[in-house]
Scaffold this active site. Structure first.
Site, PDB file in Angstrom:
ATOM      1  N   GLU A 298       0.835  -1.211   0.000  1.00  0.00           N
ATOM      2  CA  GLU A 298       0.000   0.000   0.000  1.00  0.00           C
ATOM      3  C   GLU A 298       0.864   1.253   0.000  1.00  0.00           C
ATOM      4  O   GLU A 298       0.558   2.232  -0.678  1.00  0.00           O
ATOM      5  CB  GLU A 298      -0.963   0.005   1.195  1.00  0.00           C
ATOM      6  CG  GLU A 298      -1.856  -1.227   1.330  1.00  0.00           C
ATOM      7  CD  GLU A 298      -2.536  -1.673   0.044  1.00  0.00           C
ATOM      8  OE1 GLU A 298      -2.851  -0.827  -0.813  1.00  0.00           O
ATOM      9  OE2 GLU A 298      -2.741  -2.903  -0.115  1.00  0.00           O
ATOM     10  N   HIS A 301       2.183   2.035  -3.442  1.00  0.00           N
ATOM     11  CA  HIS A 301       1.178   2.613  -4.346  1.00  0.00           C
ATOM     12  C   HIS A 301       1.248   4.135  -4.386  1.00  0.00           C
ATOM     13  O   HIS A 301       0.748   4.751  -5.323  1.00  0.00           O
ATOM     14  CB  HIS A 301      -0.227   2.213  -3.897  1.00  0.00           C
ATOM     15  CG  HIS A 301      -0.764   0.959  -4.533  1.00  0.00           C
ATOM     16  ND1 HIS A 301      -0.663   0.716  -5.890  1.00  0.00           N
ATOM     17  CD2 HIS A 301      -1.434  -0.098  -4.006  1.00  0.00           C
ATOM     18  CE1 HIS A 301      -1.248  -0.454  -6.153  1.00  0.00           C
ATOM     19  NE2 HIS A 301      -1.712  -0.976  -5.037  1.00  0.00           N
ATOM     20  N   GLU A 320      -1.202  -2.346 -10.252  1.00  0.00           N
ATOM     21  CA  GLU A 320      -1.140  -3.525  -9.380  1.00  0.00           C
ATOM     22  C   GLU A 320       0.033  -4.452  -9.718  1.00  0.00           C
ATOM     23  O   GLU A 320       0.751  -4.894  -8.834  1.00  0.00           O
ATOM     24  CB  GLU A 320      -2.465  -4.283  -9.386  1.00  0.00           C
ATOM     25  CG  GLU A 320      -3.634  -3.487  -8.781  1.00  0.00           C
ATOM     26  CD  GLU A 320      -3.389  -3.004  -7.360  1.00  0.00           C
ATOM     27  OE1 GLU A 320      -2.444  -3.483  -6.712  1.00  0.00           O
ATOM     28  OE2 GLU A 320      -4.148  -2.132  -6.894  1.00  0.00           O
TER      29      GLU A 320
HETATM   30  N1  TRP Z   1      -6.027  -1.413  -4.408  1.00  0.00           N
HETATM   31  C1  TRP Z   1      -6.091  -2.392  -3.364  1.00  0.00           C
HETATM   32  C2  TRP Z   1      -4.733  -3.050  -3.320  1.00  0.00           C
HETATM   33  O1  TRP Z   1      -4.299  -3.643  -4.233  1.00  0.00           O
HETATM   34  C3  TRP Z   1      -7.115  -3.458  -3.613  1.00  0.00           C
HETATM   35  C4  TRP Z   1      -8.439  -3.268  -2.950  1.00  0.00           C
HETATM   36  C5  TRP Z   1      -8.667  -3.020  -1.656  1.00  0.00           C
HETATM   37  C6  TRP Z   1      -9.713  -3.396  -3.533  1.00  0.00           C
HETATM   38  N2  TRP Z   1     -10.006  -2.992  -1.424  1.00  0.00           N
HETATM   39  C7  TRP Z   1     -10.655  -3.213  -2.540  1.00  0.00           C
HETATM   40  C8  TRP Z   1     -10.136  -3.666  -4.813  1.00  0.00           C
HETATM   41  C9  TRP Z   1     -12.016  -3.294  -2.789  1.00  0.00           C
HETATM   42  C10 TRP Z   1     -11.496  -3.728  -5.077  1.00  0.00           C
HETATM   43  C11 TRP Z   1     -12.427  -3.552  -4.080  1.00  0.00           C
HETATM   44  O2  TRP Z   1      -4.037  -2.950  -2.371  1.00  0.00           O
HETATM   45 ZN    ZN Z   2      -2.510  -2.871  -4.869  1.00  0.00          ZN
END
Ligand code: TRP
Ligand code: ZN
Length: 872
Positions: A298, A301, A320
């Protein structure tokens, strides 16, 4: 009834006619009813006079204004609000009512126990207000939150706290301002009461960043590891990638109810508590490492996802795949590279390959989607990371980093595509990725068939490599890909033979880019043993007719630890396949002694890393074994694995006992060496559980009672259950009495029982639905009990009476209504119909028909069920 749900196509992308540059959000917060006022600056960027179409779901619209006046023409349709006759720039005011307490889907603004929080990726923001809810609309957010002071002493959102105050009537308010324009999916809000772990981090340029981790009251002592992990991640991203954090504060909130792992909202990550909380007596070594990985993921990101985001959701792997690659490298740099690689490859082979062969097969950049939530997959994440890794292998670290710097310099602050990323790489390092691009557009797992020829007069050795990808449901035609094939040659004594031809030393990475190719090496003194696809240099399968002796040589002598493990897998795959056939044809099993001998040598080699020894000695899971078959027979695999375990346990019992006893438990530390020793000792205990029963019960109960950490506690219970020892129920009861109030700890207890080989396991799972610690509304509990049963207990789930399938249908019937996202994840084991024989296929199809006929079938489930029922 099966509704008509529309597919969206990647090629239909169009920019919006209007964009939003600023949004001021005002929340009058209440768990029952929250009033949201959104005031946005809207700017025309397309054709003047076109209507503005805003997304919005399950919202009650109570006020709508354009520049302070009710618009002349607007209408509400299903999930959209259309406003016409608009000026080129205007202020849009939208007031909506939402109901956090009723939001069981955990998408948008919802209640997690007593905490109000948000989840906006991918399309959750439209559950909060009418908006251009897509990642290519980047706006500056300010958020004002008004709430009860007692219930919600902490009111958080993205960016910096710029103002706060009291209204006098037991309520308080705050204003947060995020200076970085962002898409709506990165918006976050949290309100609740917490214990806060505070720390700080000095960035490479000397700025001080405040770090805060918010956990349920009483859990403060379980947040230390997450904080330490965060600081390591921040430092690592500076040193390895040159990325510095950009806000003055970084907050992480742990919540109990969360559909996925965690969410990278700008400056305010929201985490499934499972990836934050750890104490030595509640979390296993694997939990600790997973926390470190997800905290890193995280955090990473912030640059790959937030500063540079996705233009549309078809580009999800842009952030991702790249971020998983980065978190894998983080874990490998600060921990064990080989153990990380082995575990990533285990997942690729047993789960991603299965997805590639399933009705949901898709490229890492999908072309058509019904429900985007269905595409947060192993393909987009893990295979996406493998594609980035291949690029890294082809370019080398230095050029790869040069490409990354160029990519960031060109696209910082923008919403871009996978294509933009590839073009940046090409321009920065002058490489042609035309062929390599096919990894983004083609689904399925390529098979490399390797044959060889040794000429002992010329001392020449030739490898013949053909590649082929079988058709998938989404794509009948497949093309050749650019596959980096990392190889080495060994002589029979296990010495490396250098790769050369005509006096030129050759690279260990062969470039496979046609359907048939050959590679010749000279000065090869004797017929060599090829070590193929070292480090899993590409997400492909390899077929080469190894003889046992050759694999054992690689196991014992390879210069590469990964290859030692991989040779073991190949050797086991030969005998598992053979014995499954023997079992199916009613013959007695055949287990050759040289496998145990090789295991003995590995076990008694003091020069090997104990973590690696544990990885080699522990048999692959039934799912990993299943990946070796075109048609999976879960009962036969279960039987063969069990017999193999007992046999190894008996043949090596002295060695297991010696290793178990010679590694006394010391002070608990999370360090690679200690983790490896615990893994090895617990691997020995697992085998010992299948040996002499009295000894096993003694060792296991002793370990259970003496353990001061969850790794050893759980290992004792796992071993007792796997071997169905008489002490298992007593240990399970003691565990329950000790931990029943702690859901995260109980998830381990649910999982052990759901994956038990007991013949009445389904009955047990059904009774556990009523256990005091179980809650069908909590995704972690659902995954631990029902997910573990259907995904990790294949022999029970696929029993040919169809009871496992019927049970899952029953659960999904409810889950579909209140949490579509979770139900869609849980349906996976049922849609992989084609991997089983006709008898099971028939039962699975009939279960799928039941789902198809559900009233109010969600788009999430519809997409998977309808694909699984497509007859080809
Ligand atoms: N972006 C998040 C990750 O990869 C993924 C994620 C978290 C997510 N909660 C979500 C994707 C709910 C879809 C729906 O760390
Ligand atoms: Zn992610």
């Amino acid at each position: 009834m099966m509704q008509q749900q529309k597919e969206k196509y990647r090629h239909d992308y169009r920019a919006t006619d209007y964009t939003i540059t600023n949004i001021h959000l005002d929340f009058d917060l209440n768990a029952d009813i929250t009033t949201v006022t959104a005031i946005s600056t809207v700017v025309l960027q397309g054709k003047a006079g076109t209507p503005l179409v805003l997304n919005g779901k399950d919202l009650r619209l109570i006020n709508l204004q354009i520049d302070g006046k009710e618009p002349t023409r607007y209408r509400l349709e299903e999930d959209i609000l259309i406003i016409e006759e608009l000026p080129n720039t205007f202020t849009l005011t939208v007031k909506t009512l939402i109901y956090p307490k009723n939001n069981t889907a955990l998408d948008g603004l919802y209640l997690s126990k007593k905490t109000i929080c948000t989840q906006c990726e991918a399309e959750g923001f439209r559950h909060i207000t009418f908006y251009l809810d897509r990642p290519d609309v980047l706006a500056r957010f300010t958020t004002r939150i008004l709430a009860d002071k007692k219930q919600y002493p902490y009111l958080l959102s993205n960016g910096n706290l710029v103002n706060f105050g009291d209204t006098g009537e037991g309520k308080h308010w705050v204003v947060w301002e995020d200076p970085f324009p962002k898409p709506s999916y990165l918006f976050a809000l949290v309100a609740g009461n917490f214990d806060v772990l505070q720390d700080k981090f000095i960035t490479c340029s000397g700025r001080e960043v405040k770090l805060e981790i918010f956990v349920d009251c009483g859990n403060l002592e379980r947040a230390d590891w997450a904080m330490a992990s965060l600081k390591r991640a921040m430092r690592w991203d500076e040193t390895r990638f040159g990325f510095e954090y950009d806000l003055d504060i970084y907050m992480i909130v742990a919540v109990d109810f969360f559909n996925m792992g965690a969410m990278e909202n700008k400056g305010l990550n929201i985490f499934n508590a499972k990836y934050v909380l750890a104490r030595m007596d509640t979390a296993t070594d694997i939990d600790y490492l997973n926390i470190e990985r997800v905290i890193g993921h995280e955090y990473f990101h912030n640059w790959t996802g937030n500063r540079i985001t996705c233009r549309d959701w078809f580009q999800l792997s842009l952030k991702e795949g790249l971020t998983v690659f980065r978190d894998q490298e983080f874990s490998s740099d600060i921990g064990s590279r080989v153990v990380n690689r082995i575990n990533n490859v285990r997942i690729m082979r047993s789960e991603q390959f299965a997805e590639d062969a399933s009705p949901m097969a898709h490229p890492i950049r999908p072309d058509k989607v019904i429900e985007i939530n269905n595409f947060y997959t192993l393909t987009v994440y893990e295979k996406g990371a493998e594609v980035i890794r291949m690029l890294h292998t082809l370019l080398g670290e230095e050029k790869f980093q040069a490409g990354m710097r160029y990519y960031v310099s060109r696209h910082d602050g923008n919403a871009v595509t996978c294509e933009d990323f590839l073009v940046s790489m090409e321009e920065a390092v002058k490489i042609d990725l035309t062929l390599f691009r096919r990894w983004y557009s083609q689904s399925g797992t390529p098979l490399l068939t390797v044959r060889d020829d040794y000429n002992n007069t010329l001392n020449q050795y030739t490898l013949y490599v053909t590649q082929k990808t079988l058709p998938t449901l989404d794509q009948p035609e497949k093309k050749s890909l650019h596959i980096p094939l990392d190889i080495e040659l060994y002589d029979v004594h296990g010495a490396v033979i250098p790769l050369q031809y005509n006096g030129v030393m050759l690279n260990k990475i062969l470039n496979i880019n046609e359907s048939i190719q050959s590679f010749t090496f000279d000065r090869v003194p004797s017929r060599p043993i090829p070590s193929l696809l070292r480090n899993f240099s590409a997400p492909v399968r390899v077929d080469y007719p190894y003889r046992d002796k050759e694999l054992i040589t690689l196991m014992l002598f390879s210069t590469n630890d990964f290859s030692r493990w991989d040779a073991t897998q190949s050797l086991l795959s030969i005998y598992v396949r053979l014995n499954v056939t023997l079992y199916q044809t009613g013959n007695s099993l055949n287990l050759p002694l040289h496998i145990v001998d090789a295991f003995r040598k590995i076990l008694s080699n003091p020069g090997l890393d104990p973590a690696l020894v544990a990885e080699i000695i522990m048999l692959p899971t039934e799912n990993e074994m299943a990946s070796w078959f075109d048609c999976v027979d879960p009962i036969a695999i279960h039987h063969v694995r069990n017999v193999l375990t007992i046999w190894i346990a008996n043949e090596l019992r002295d060695e297991f006992l010696t290793v178990y006893r010679s590694n006394p438990r010391g002070i608990y530390r999370i360090e690679h060496r200690d983790i490896g020793l615990r893994a090895l000792r617990n691997c020995c205990l697992y085998y010992l559980a299948f040996g002499d029963e009295k000894l096993a019960v003694h060792l296991i109960t002793e370990q259970y009672h003496q353990a001061d950490n969850m790794t050893d506690t759980l290992a004792a219970i796992v071993a007792a259950t796997a071997a169905q020892l008489p002490c298992q129920n007593q240990l399970l009861t003691q565990f329950d009495d000790r931990w029943y109030q702690d859901g995260l700890v109980m998830d381990k207890w649910f999982k052990v029982q759901a994956t038990s080989p007991a013949p009445d396991v389904l009955y047990k799972v059904k009774t556990l639905l009523n256990h005091r610690s179980f809650n069908l509304k909590n995704p972690n509990r659902v995954r631990a009990l029902i997910g573990a049963f259907s995904s990790n207990n294949p022999a029970a789930f696929h029993e040919v009476n169809g009871n496992g399938y019927a049970f899952l249908v029953e659960i999904l019937t409810d889950l579909n209504i209140y949490n579509p996202q979770l139900s869609s994840i849980m349906v996976e084991p049922l849609i992989r119909v084609k991997r089983y024989n006709l008898e099971r296929q028939k039962l699975m199809y009939s279960a799928l028909e039941d789902l198809k006929n559900l009233e109010n079938l969600s788009g999430d489930l519809f997409e998977k069920v309808s694909k699984a029922l497509t007859k080809v």
